[in-house]
Every structure is written in structure tokens, then in C-alpha cells.
Write an enzyme that holds these catalytic residues in place. Structure first.
Site, PDB file in Angstrom:
ATOM      1  N   CYS A   2       0.846  -1.190   0.000  1.00 54.46           N
ATOM      2  CA  CYS A   2       0.000   0.000   0.000  1.00 54.46           C
ATOM      3  C   CYS A   2       0.886   1.247   0.000  1.00 54.46           C
ATOM      4  O   CYS A   2       1.947   1.268   0.606  1.00 54.46           O
ATOM      5  CB  CYS A   2      -0.949   0.106   1.193  1.00 54.46           C
ATOM      6  SG  CYS A   2      -2.056  -1.284   1.372  1.00 54.46           S
ATOM      7  N   ARG A  27       3.618   0.040  -5.053  1.00 53.16           N
ATOM      8  CA  ARG A  27       3.462  -0.570  -3.733  1.00 53.16           C
ATOM      9  C   ARG A  27       2.168  -1.362  -3.596  1.00 53.16           C
ATOM     10  O   ARG A  27       1.963  -2.079  -2.601  1.00 53.16           O
ATOM     11  CB  ARG A  27       3.489   0.520  -2.648  1.00 53.16           C
ATOM     12  CG  ARG A  27       4.755   1.333  -2.618  1.00 53.16           C
ATOM     13  CD  ARG A  27       4.693   2.372  -1.534  1.00 53.16           C
ATOM     14  NE  ARG A  27       4.554   1.756  -0.226  1.00 53.16           N
ATOM     15  CZ  ARG A  27       5.563   1.324   0.505  1.00 53.16           C
ATOM     16  NH1 ARG A  27       6.783   1.448   0.073  1.00 53.16           N
ATOM     17  NH2 ARG A  27       5.356   0.775   1.676  1.00 53.16           N
ATOM     18  N   TRP A  75      -2.853  -2.678  -1.674  1.00 50.86           N
ATOM     19  CA  TRP A  75      -2.575  -4.087  -1.936  1.00 50.86           C
ATOM     20  C   TRP A  75      -3.314  -4.829  -0.827  1.00 50.86           C
ATOM     21  O   TRP A  75      -2.936  -4.760   0.332  1.00 50.86           O
ATOM     22  CB  TRP A  75      -1.078  -4.359  -1.873  1.00 50.86           C
ATOM     23  CG  TRP A  75      -0.710  -5.743  -2.279  1.00 50.86           C
ATOM     24  CD1 TRP A  75      -0.465  -6.203  -3.545  1.00 50.86           C
ATOM     25  CD2 TRP A  75      -0.530  -6.875  -1.410  1.00 50.86           C
ATOM     26  NE1 TRP A  75      -0.154  -7.539  -3.518  1.00 50.86           N
ATOM     27  CE2 TRP A  75      -0.189  -7.981  -2.231  1.00 50.86           C
ATOM     28  CE3 TRP A  75      -0.627  -7.077  -0.036  1.00 50.86           C
ATOM     29  CZ2 TRP A  75       0.057  -9.248  -1.713  1.00 50.86           C
ATOM     30  CZ3 TRP A  75      -0.386  -8.346   0.478  1.00 50.86           C
ATOM     31  CH2 TRP A  75      -0.045  -9.415  -0.360  1.00 50.86           C
ATOM     32  N   ASN A 101      -1.414   1.788   5.843  1.00 55.06           N
ATOM     33  CA  ASN A 101      -0.597   0.765   5.193  1.00 55.06           C
ATOM     34  C   ASN A 101      -0.114  -0.161   6.297  1.00 55.06           C
ATOM     35  O   ASN A 101       0.604   0.271   7.190  1.00 55.06           O
ATOM     36  CB  ASN A 101       0.591   1.453   4.492  1.00 55.06           C
ATOM     37  CG  ASN A 101       1.671   0.474   4.078  1.00 55.06           C
ATOM     38  OD1 ASN A 101       1.393  -0.692   3.824  1.00 55.06           O
ATOM     39  ND2 ASN A 101       2.901   0.945   3.988  1.00 55.06           N
ATOM     40  N   GLY A 102      -0.540  -1.429   6.258  1.00 47.75           N
ATOM     41  CA  GLY A 102      -0.117  -2.365   7.299  1.00 47.75           C
ATOM     42  C   GLY A 102      -1.252  -3.283   7.685  1.00 47.75           C
ATOM     43  O   GLY A 102      -2.230  -3.431   6.954  1.00 47.75           O
ATOM     44  N   GLU A 488      16.373 -17.305 -10.866  1.00 45.82           N
ATOM     45  CA  GLU A 488      15.967 -15.913 -11.071  1.00 45.82           C
ATOM     46  C   GLU A 488      15.289 -15.747 -12.429  1.00 45.82           C
ATOM     47  O   GLU A 488      14.276 -15.034 -12.549  1.00 45.82           O
ATOM     48  CB  GLU A 488      17.202 -15.003 -10.927  1.00 45.82           C
ATOM     49  CG  GLU A 488      16.992 -13.533 -11.210  1.00 45.82           C
ATOM     50  CD  GLU A 488      15.958 -12.848 -10.317  1.00 45.82           C
ATOM     51  OE1 GLU A 488      15.487 -13.434  -9.346  1.00 45.82           O
ATOM     52  OE2 GLU A 488      15.605 -11.695 -10.640  1.00 45.82           O
ATOM     53  N   LYS A 492      11.500 -14.405 -12.936  1.00 48.07           N
ATOM     54  CA  LYS A 492      11.165 -13.225 -13.761  1.00 48.07           C
ATOM     55  C   LYS A 492      10.062 -13.571 -14.741  1.00 48.07           C
ATOM     56  O   LYS A 492       9.122 -12.820 -14.922  1.00 48.07           O
ATOM     57  CB  LYS A 492      12.382 -12.740 -14.572  1.00 48.07           C
ATOM     58  CG  LYS A 492      13.448 -11.957 -13.871  1.00 48.07           C
ATOM     59  CD  LYS A 492      13.058 -10.623 -13.337  1.00 48.07           C
ATOM     60  CE  LYS A 492      12.449 -10.731 -11.986  1.00 48.07           C
ATOM     61  NZ  LYS A 492      13.261 -10.620 -10.837  1.00 48.07           N
ATOM     62  N   GLU A 495       6.564 -14.198 -12.910  1.00 48.81           N
ATOM     63  CA  GLU A 495       5.891 -13.073 -12.249  1.00 48.81           C
ATOM     64  C   GLU A 495       5.340 -12.035 -13.220  1.00 48.81           C
ATOM     65  O   GLU A 495       4.353 -11.385 -12.914  1.00 48.81           O
ATOM     66  CB  GLU A 495       6.777 -12.429 -11.180  1.00 48.81           C
ATOM     67  CG  GLU A 495       7.985 -11.707 -11.682  1.00 48.81           C
ATOM     68  CD  GLU A 495       8.849 -11.168 -10.557  1.00 48.81           C
ATOM     69  OE1 GLU A 495       8.324 -10.802  -9.506  1.00 48.81           O
ATOM     70  OE2 GLU A 495      10.077 -11.094 -10.757  1.00 48.81           O
ATOM     71  N   HIS A 511      16.579 -36.185 -12.136  1.00 50.47           N
ATOM     72  CA  HIS A 511      15.910 -36.729 -10.947  1.00 50.47           C
ATOM     73  C   HIS A 511      14.444 -36.324 -10.915  1.00 50.47           C
ATOM     74  O   HIS A 511      13.816 -36.358  -9.862  1.00 50.47           O
ATOM     75  CB  HIS A 511      16.630 -36.254  -9.681  1.00 50.47           C
ATOM     76  CG  HIS A 511      18.048 -36.686  -9.637  1.00 50.47           C
ATOM     77  ND1 HIS A 511      18.422 -37.989  -9.365  1.00 50.47           N
ATOM     78  CD2 HIS A 511      19.199 -36.015  -9.904  1.00 50.47           C
ATOM     79  CE1 HIS A 511      19.748 -38.087  -9.433  1.00 50.47           C
ATOM     80  NE2 HIS A 511      20.228 -36.899  -9.767  1.00 50.47           N
ATOM     81  N   LYS A 610       5.574  -4.062  -4.833  1.00 48.10           N
ATOM     82  CA  LYS A 610       7.023  -3.900  -4.818  1.00 48.10           C
ATOM     83  C   LYS A 610       7.637  -4.212  -3.459  1.00 48.10           C
ATOM     84  O   LYS A 610       8.639  -4.894  -3.367  1.00 48.10           O
ATOM     85  CB  LYS A 610       7.373  -2.478  -5.246  1.00 48.10           C
ATOM     86  CG  LYS A 610       8.860  -2.222  -5.405  1.00 48.10           C
ATOM     87  CD  LYS A 610       9.401  -2.926  -6.620  1.00 48.10           C
ATOM     88  CE  LYS A 610      10.889  -2.777  -6.770  1.00 48.10           C
ATOM     89  NZ  LYS A 610      11.439  -3.827  -7.638  1.00 48.10           N
TER      90      LYS A 610
HETATM   91  C1  F6R Z   1      10.946 -10.403  -7.726  1.00 51.28           C
HETATM   92  C2  F6R Z   1      10.865  -9.476  -6.628  1.00 51.28           C
HETATM   93  C3  F6R Z   1      10.630 -10.013  -5.265  1.00 51.28           C
HETATM   94  C4  F6R Z   1      11.558  -9.302  -4.263  1.00 51.28           C
HETATM   95  C5  F6R Z   1      11.216  -9.737  -2.837  1.00 51.28           C
HETATM   96  C6  F6R Z   1      12.162  -9.137  -1.829  1.00 51.28           C
HETATM   97  O1  F6R Z   1      11.203  -9.760  -8.927  1.00 51.28           O
HETATM   98  O2  F6R Z   1      10.966  -8.302  -6.814  1.00 51.28           O
HETATM   99  O3  F6R Z   1      10.801 -11.376  -5.219  1.00 51.28           O
HETATM  100  O4  F6R Z   1      12.870  -9.613  -4.585  1.00 51.28           O
HETATM  101  O5  F6R Z   1       9.909  -9.354  -2.535  1.00 51.28           O
HETATM  102  O6  F6R Z   1      12.106  -7.749  -1.849  1.00 51.28           O
HETATM  103  P1  F6R Z   1      13.244  -6.873  -1.204  1.00 51.28           P
HETATM  104  O7  F6R Z   1      14.490  -7.107  -1.979  1.00 51.28           O
HETATM  105  O8  F6R Z   1      12.757  -5.477  -1.335  1.00 51.28           O
HETATM  106  O9  F6R Z   1      13.385  -7.313   0.215  1.00 51.28           O
END
Ligand code: F6R
Length: 615
Positions: A2, A27, A75, A101-102, A488, A492, A495, A511, A610
Site C-alpha cells: 500500500c 506498492r 494491496w 498501510n499495514g 531468477e 522473472k 511473475e 531426478h 514492490k
Molecule cells: C521479484 C521481486 C521479489 C523481491 C522480494 C524481496 O522480482 O521483486 O521477489 O525480490 O519481494 O524484496 P526486497 O528485496 O525489497 O526485500
């Protein structure tokens, strides 16, 4: 999650808040709302959907006059995303209005009490309970808004960044924070409130970041009074000068923030090592490491804690640290670590990795590690973030704001920073020869140029994306340093394009995952020259004999893999330990272009946000 924004001053609040919400949309983006005080009454409009939807709705719904207002982009945690659950929320009297937010964890018991006292609730949110609790206290105790907020928050268990105003006293906004971020921009007779400083960058460079358990009463044309929520003591505000500029938070001609951030990696990596890597003198200088060298040198173990992409950076670091520093390493998901009963000793060094510095699980894991006596070193991007402040020491990646929800430059800059730390420690411990050390420094210094070269494959990658954009499953394989890159790459893709993808260590394929391979299955294999090249070529042959489609990431000039693979994407040659910084690039571009071709919302993928400030 949020985003919250507020304004009180002499300008029209609406455009500031609306623009601020657009900047904070990373956010959370399942609903949005704004409440303005127009001189007589509160004008409130909110809706399920994005800030653009809110903008359209507001135009036909309310007048947008007023120099005081608050806004929210959500969110969802409590209650599905719909118009009613969107913020702001009124109290029953209609006088008070809140954004939050929370999470209020003890909302059920608070709600029960309020129901008994005759309160009713329109939404399923914990926030509506909080604003009614504030109203109840204000009326019952006959206190001002600030006091009522303070008493209420002392009854609350959970996390919050809140902003509240009262239409009976429309010359102040009360804000408070615990666990979720809250910045106050200080202008000339005007004040801005936001989850981060981006909404007010064009108005002021002076900001106060509230600490946990602090609240502030912000009075129009006057001042900001900060107090401790628990004991009411006054806090001397610390006004910081912001280093960010507007250009950094705009798309700069790119279609998406994600693409801009992918292309920013050469400069972001340079910014990470600037002033720290002095190759001529063969020195690595990092105050946070130097000041705590004893702790690092005596560490019996290094534990990396992180989530998501940052956890993948921790996995890459495991290879680097064990290889170069010869210290046993563990890499932990913060969310698992914090709820296990982990064995943590005083001689453990915990390195917490987080782009946002606000991830709730990582923050909680840090607190746990500290409580058991470990030394915690934070690797964050966002300056002044909760994790940066909670750590005993740390270093910033200096990647600049990352706005696309999918992490890109955060990953490569985290690896860069962790490589610097590993090299510095290896030198101090004598686990690296001076020639190898110098070679690493020189190679690391050349990485930005090589990332630039890797980015030149974009057009070729776009063609590959077009061929595979409609498949339902992808497999990503890598070995050694490039196993985390496979994870990774898969993350990517899933998501932002919602295509199922799995990352695997290439040798593990036989396996289990090998059963998935048929002639429809694209398999991205990271097969750079250094490391386990021959082994991975054998793995490619295994895939080939099962008719899988191979997209191989290879070192420039490679010929063996070229003969086997359906497509190859070249990256420049570098040291094995640095290959993740290059092999990641084509995987980012591949996911980006597939998602764009599928018409997905690249910067704001569904269900994500984010910074994950809830557990
Ligand atoms: C994936 C992504 C998330 C963050 C995760 C940790 O692209 O962005 O998996 O890496 O939420 O976030 P931070 O690094 O902000 O603790």
C-alpha cells in the site's frame, strides 16, 4: 504494501496526491482512493482498480478543491479489493478519515468491543476498525485527535503507517508509524506525507523519516511535532536532504520502468562500486565492512537472509563467499528462518539483503538474529529504510530507485556489492592470492561495459520471445554460479508473464523434471564457458535426445553448444564468479519481451507489490 500520500499547505492538494499515488502505485494497485477537505466538508472518492480508474471516477464524482487531503493505493490484506474496502475510510461520525498501510492483528477483539458500543462497519478492513477506535477514544476521553490516535495505537498490535484528519479541525493531519515506512516532506509552510519521498520530490528535498513507534502532528503553516507513541516524549526531528532526483523516477523514454531498469544496469553496477573499488591501488574500501572487520574475520559462519530475487542474490553470494573467503555459508528464506528455531551463535554474521529495505519477513529475521547475539549487516538499496536502520552496519547498493515490480537492477547490484565484500574479506583473510584479487578487481570494473554488450542482443531475444510466447511451461537450468541465475530467470518469467517456469540445477534434471521434456518444452540453459561447461553440454545433449527446445546462454564465440541448441544468446566472457552479472541480462529481456507480447502489465503484475511489508 500500500502507498499513502497526504498534503497540507497552500496549494491544491488533489494534483499532488493524485500524482503521488501514481508514483507509489508500485506498492499496491488493486484499489485507490482520495479524501480532500474542501473548506467545509470531506470529499471522498475511491474505487477498485488502478489510480487511473480513480482519476476517471473522481472527475465525475467529487469537486477536487481543497488544500488538505490524503490518498491511498492498496494491496489488499483484509478484505477483497472492491470499492468499499478501498481506503480512505470514514469513522461512523463521518468526521474522521484515515488511510493505512499495514495490518492490525488484534482487529477482531477491537471490533467486538466497538460493536458492543454500537459501532457499525461497512467494509471488511482492519483499517475501518482503527478509525472507529480513534473516534470512540476521542469522544469517550474528550481528547484531541492526536491524543486519540496515540491512545488507540497503544491498543493496537500489528504494523501501520497511518494518516488521519478530522473535518472539525482541518488544519492538521496526524500520522504515525510502526513497521511500515512514512516520510514527511517539509516545504515552505506546507507539508507532504508519503510512503517514500518520490511523491514530493519536485516540491522539497527536505524530509523527515519517522521511526517506528513515532507519531507526528502536522499543522498547516506551522510545524511538525513528533512524539513517541508509547511514552509521549517529544522527539527532535532529524531533517534529511534527499539525494534523489525526478529523472530517476520517470520512465525516461522507455515503455516500462522494467525495461529502463534493465538498461540502467551498466550505470547502476558502476554506482555500486564507485568509490569502493579502486583498481589502480588494488583496494576495496567500504566503511561498513572496515569498521566491523573483526566481526567478519572471526565469523564462523555467514548466514544470508532475504526473500525472492534478493534471496537469489544471496545464493550467488554463497558460491562467491565459500569460494573466495572460505567461510561456511547458509542462505535462508527470511520467512522460514524467522519461524524456525534456528541455531544462531554470537560468532555468526548475518547478511540481510533487501532492495526495498522494508520486507517484513527480512526485518523480523534480522530482529531474531540480533536477539540471539548475531551481528547483522544490511545490504539495501533504499537509503534510510527500516532494514538499513535495524542492521548493526551495512552498505547500500546505490542502484537508484527501482520502480518496476520485478527486480532487475537490484539483483545485479546486490551481487556486485556482495562480490566486493567477499573480495575484501578474502584479501583480509588471505584466502585469495594477490594476482587473483587484482584480476577480480579488473574484471569487475569491466562488467558494466560487458553488460552493455549483453544488452545488444535485445533484438535477437525479441525474436526468440515471439517464438515461445504462447507456451505454458518453461524450464531454466544452470550449474554452479549460474544455478541461482536459472532460479531468477524462472521467477522473472512467471511473475510478469504468468507462464509457469521452474529453475533447476542442471544435473538435478534427471531426478524428475526431465519427465516434463517433450518437443513443446523450451528449456533455457545457461552454458557459459567457465565452470561446468562440459557437464552442462552433456545435460544439453540429454535434453536434445528428448526433443526439448534449447535456448542456450553461451559465451561469445562458443561453437559446441551452438551445434546443439535451437537458439543461442551470447554474453561476453568473464570470470566464472562474475558470469551471473552477465547471464542474468538475456533472461530479464526474454521475460520482459514475452510479457509485453502477451500484453501483460509488466510494471505492475497481478497480485504483486514492490515492497512486501506484510508477512
Ligand atoms: C521479484 C521481486 C521479489 C523481491 C522480494 C524481496 O522480482 O521483486 O521477489 O525480490 O519481494 O524484496 P526486497 O528485496 O525489497 O526485500
Amino acid at each position: 504494501m500500500c502507498g499513502i500520500v497526504g498534503y497540507i499547505g497552500h496549494r491544491e492538494a488533489y494534483p499532488i496526491i493524485l500524482n503521488g499515488l501514481k508514483r507509489l502505485e508500485y506498492r499496491g494497485y488493486d484499489s485507490a482512493g482520495i479524501a480532500l477537505f474542501d473548506g467545509e466538508d470531506i470529499k471522498l472518492s475511491k474505487t477498485k482498480g488502478k489510480v487511473n480508474d480513480l482519476e476517471k471516477k473522481i472527475e465525475s464524482e467529487i469537486s477536487t478543491n481543497g488544500t488538505l487531503g490524503i490518498g491511498h493505493t492498496r494491496w489488499a490484506t483484509h478484505g477483497v479489493p472492491n470499492d468499499v474496502n478501498s481506503h480512505p475510510h470514514y469513522s461512523n461520525s463521518g468526521n474522521l478519515v484515515i488511510i493505512h498501510n499495514g495490518i492490525i492483528e488484534n482487529y477482531e477483539s477491537l471490533k467486538k468491543e466497538l460493536l458492543k458500543r454500537g459501532y457499525s462497519f461497512a467494509s471488511d478492513t482492519d483499517t475501518e476498525i482503527l478509525i472507529n477506535l480513534i473516534q470512540d477514544i476521542k469522544e469517550k476521553e474528550n481528547v484531541k485527535l492526536g491524543k486519540a490516535v496515540q491512545i488507540a495505537l497503544n491498543q493496537v498490535v500489528g504494523a501501520y503507517a497511518v494518516a488521519v484528519f478530522d473535518k472539525e479541525k482541518p488544519n492538521e493531519i496526524v500520522v504515525a508509524k510502526l513497521g511500515s515506512p512514512l516520510a514527511i516532506g517539509i516545504g515552505d509552510g506546507e507539508f507532504f506525507i508519503a510512503s517514500d519521498a518520490t511523491p514530493f520530490l519536485e516540491y522539497t528535498k527536505n524530509a523527515i523519516y519517522l521511526e517506528d513507534e513515532e507519531m507526528a502532528i502536522i499543522r498547516k503553516h506551522k510545524d511538525v511535532k513528533i512524539r513517541k507513541i508509547k511514552d509521549d516524549s517529544l522527539v527532535n526531528p532529524y531533517v534529511q536532504e534527499l539525494q534523489m532526483n525526478l529523472e530517476q523516477i520517470e520512465k525516461g523514454g522507455y515503455d516500462h520502468f522494467m525495461l529502463k531498469e534493465i538498461f540502467e544496469q551498466p550505470s547502476a553496477i558502476k554506482d555500486t562500486y564507485r568509490g569502493r573499488l579502486l583498481s589502480k591501488e588494488a583496494i576495496i574500501k567500504m566503511a561498513g565492512v572496515e569498521d566491523n572487520m573483526k566481526k567478519f574475520i572471526n565469523a564462523e559462519r555467514i548466514i544470508f537472509i532475504a526473500c525472492g530475487t534478493s534471496w537469489h542474490a544471496g545464493l550467488v553470494a554463497e558460491y562467491i563467499f565459500e569460494d573466495l573467503v572460505r567461510i561456511p555459508v547458509e542462505v535462508e528464506y527470511a520467512s522460514e528462518f524467522r519461524y524456525r528455531n534456528p541455531v544462531i551463535k554470537e560468532n555468526d554474521v548475518v547478511i540481510a539483503i533487501s532492495q526495498s529495505g522494508e520486507t517484513a519477513d527480512t526485518l523480523a529475521a534480522i530482529k531474531l538474529a540480533k536477539s540471539k547475539g548475531a551481528f547483522v549487516f544490511g545490504v539495501c538499496n533504499v537509503v534510510g529504510s527500516s532494514i538499513a536502520r535495524e542492521s548493526n552496519a551495512g552498505a547500500y547498493t546505490h542502484a537508484g530507485p527501482e520502480i518496476g515490480v520485478a527486480s532487475t537492477k537490484a539483483f545485479t547490484t546486490q551481487i556486485t556489492l556482495l562480490t566486493l565484500i567477499a573480495l575484501r574479506l578474502a584479501r583480509a583473510k588471505g584466502t585469495i592470492s594477490s594476482s587473483d584479487y587484482r584480476l577480480h578487481l579488473l574484471e569487475l570494473e569491466m562488467i558494466p561495459e560487458k553488460v552493455n554488450d549483453a544488452l545488444k542482443s535485445e533484438a535477437h531475444i525479441k525474436k526468440i520471445a515471439d517464438i515461445y510466447k504462447d507456451v505454458h511451461n518453461f524450464l531454466y537450468l544452470g550449474r554452479g554460479y549460474n544455478f541461482p541465475v536459472a532460479l531468477e530467470g524462472a521467477l522473472k518469467l512467471k511473475e510478469i508473464s504468468y507462464i509457469h517456469a521452474e529453475g533447476y540445477p542442471a544435473a538435478e534434471m534427471k531426478h524428475g523434471p526431465i519427465a516434463l521434456i517433450d518437443d513443446n518444452m523450451p528449456i533455457v540453459v545457461i552454458a557459459t564457458k567457465k565452470g561446468h561447461y562440459d557437464k552442462i553440454v552433456s545435460n544439453i545433449q540429454e535434453i536434445k535426445s528428448r526433443k526439448g527446445k534449447i535456448i542456450a546462454i553461451v559465451t561469445e564465440g562458443d561453437t559446441s553448444v551452438k551445434e546443439l541448441a535451437d537458439h543461442v544468446i551470447e554474453v561476453p566472457e568473464t570470470l566464472e564468479s562474475l558470469t551471473p552479472l552477465l547471464t542474468t541480462i538475456p533472461l530479464q529481456l526474454l521475460s520482459y519481451h514475452i510479457a509485453v507480447m502477451l500484453d501483460k502489465n509488466v510494471d505492475q503484475p497481478r497480485n504483486l507489490a514492490k515492497s512486501v511489508t506484510v508477512e
